[in-house]
Design a protein around this motif. Structure first.
Motif, short mmCIF file in Angstrom:
data_model
loop_
_atom_site.label_atom_id
_atom_site.label_comp_id
_atom_site.label_asym_id
_atom_site.label_seq_id
_atom_site.Cartn_x
_atom_site.Cartn_y
_atom_site.Cartn_z
N ASP A 1 0.80 -1.22 0.00
CA ASP A 1 0.00 0.00 0.00
C ASP A 1 0.84 1.28 0.00
N ASP A 2 2.01 1.24 0.60
CA ASP A 2 2.85 2.45 0.63
C ASP A 2 3.87 2.47 -0.51
N GLY A 3 3.73 1.57 -1.48
CA GLY A 3 4.72 1.47 -2.55
C GLY A 3 4.23 1.87 -3.92
N TRP A 4 3.01 2.42 -4.04
CA TRP A 4 2.46 2.71 -5.37
C TRP A 4 3.25 3.76 -6.12
N ALA A 5 3.66 4.82 -5.45
CA ALA A 5 4.41 5.89 -6.14
C ALA A 5 5.73 5.35 -6.67
N GLU A 6 6.42 4.59 -5.85
CA GLU A 6 7.70 4.01 -6.28
C GLU A 6 7.51 3.00 -7.43
N ALA A 7 6.49 2.17 -7.32
CA ALA A 7 6.22 1.18 -8.38
C ALA A 7 5.90 1.88 -9.70
N TYR A 8 5.10 2.93 -9.63
CA TYR A 8 4.75 3.65 -10.86
C TYR A 8 5.97 4.37 -11.44
N ASP A 9 6.75 5.03 -10.59
CA ASP A 9 7.95 5.72 -11.08
C ASP A 9 8.87 4.74 -11.81
N GLU A 10 9.01 3.55 -11.28
CA GLU A 10 9.89 2.54 -11.88
C GLU A 10 9.39 2.11 -13.27
#
Length: 193
Positions: A74-83
């Motif tokens: 849940d706290d990893g969406w921004a990082e996953a999308y950036d990648e």
């Protein structure tokens, strides 16, 4: 479409990245105008769809690539999308990929047309997400104008059997580009649903 979609894809995905960073944990279960998704599922679809267009850009095909990303915390969406966003931008840098044929779920088409479709995809889902989380940012209208033109070219006005979009609904009077795009894709703002 003759416009190079790469600059608009870059802007649209940068905007999506900014919006994703504003999502709060308590919003993950909120409904979206894309009725089959809550915010968490929509984020999974955005990450999965961006991964798919990255694979298409890298390999020329991406039909087997899932359109979801269920393994993101849940706290990893921004990082996953950036990648995946960086991966997609890199995959589509070459003029050769833009001119060559690629295979997407709906057939073999020129790379330029495939990336144009994914501009439409990310712009539409950016609007969905913005609506779901209370419109925290002003959205850039130019990618939406491009996406609306692509949608009108790609999707019939009438029934859309076999396509992941409902028939168009009337846009409100004075609607901006995002609202007109959403209406063409059969979406209704949550405030009107």
């Amino acid at each position: 479409m003759t416009t190079d979609p790469r600059p608009l894809y870059t802007r649209a995905t940068a905007q999506a990245a900014r919006l994703i960073r504003t999502v709060r944990p308590e919003q993950l279960t909120a409904p979206t105008p894309c009725t089959e998704y809550d915010v968490r599922a929509l984020l999974g679809h955005i990450v999965g769809g961006t991964r798919r267009i990255a694979v298409v850009g890298e390999a020329g095909a991406g039909q087997g690539e899932p359109m979801t990303a269920p393994d993101v915390p849940d706290d990893g969406w921004a990082e996953a999308y950036d990648e995946v966003r960086e991966r997609a931008l890199k995959a589509w840098r070459s003029d050769e990929r833009m001119a060559s044929s690629v295979t997407v779920p709906w057939g073999e088409i020129p790379g330029r047309a495939a990336l144009s479709a994914y501009v439409m995809e990310i712009v539409a889902h950016t609007w969905d997400l913005s609506e779901a989380i209370g419109r925290p940012l002003a959205l850039d209208p130019e990618p939406a104008e491009f996406a609306l033109a692509a949608a009108r070219q790609a999707l019939p006005e009438g029934p859309r059997e076999g396509r992941p979009f409902d028939a168009p609904v009337p846009a409100p009077e004075g609607a901006g580009a995002y609202e007109r795009l959403a209406a063409w894709l059969g979406r209704v703002p949550l405030s009107r649903a």
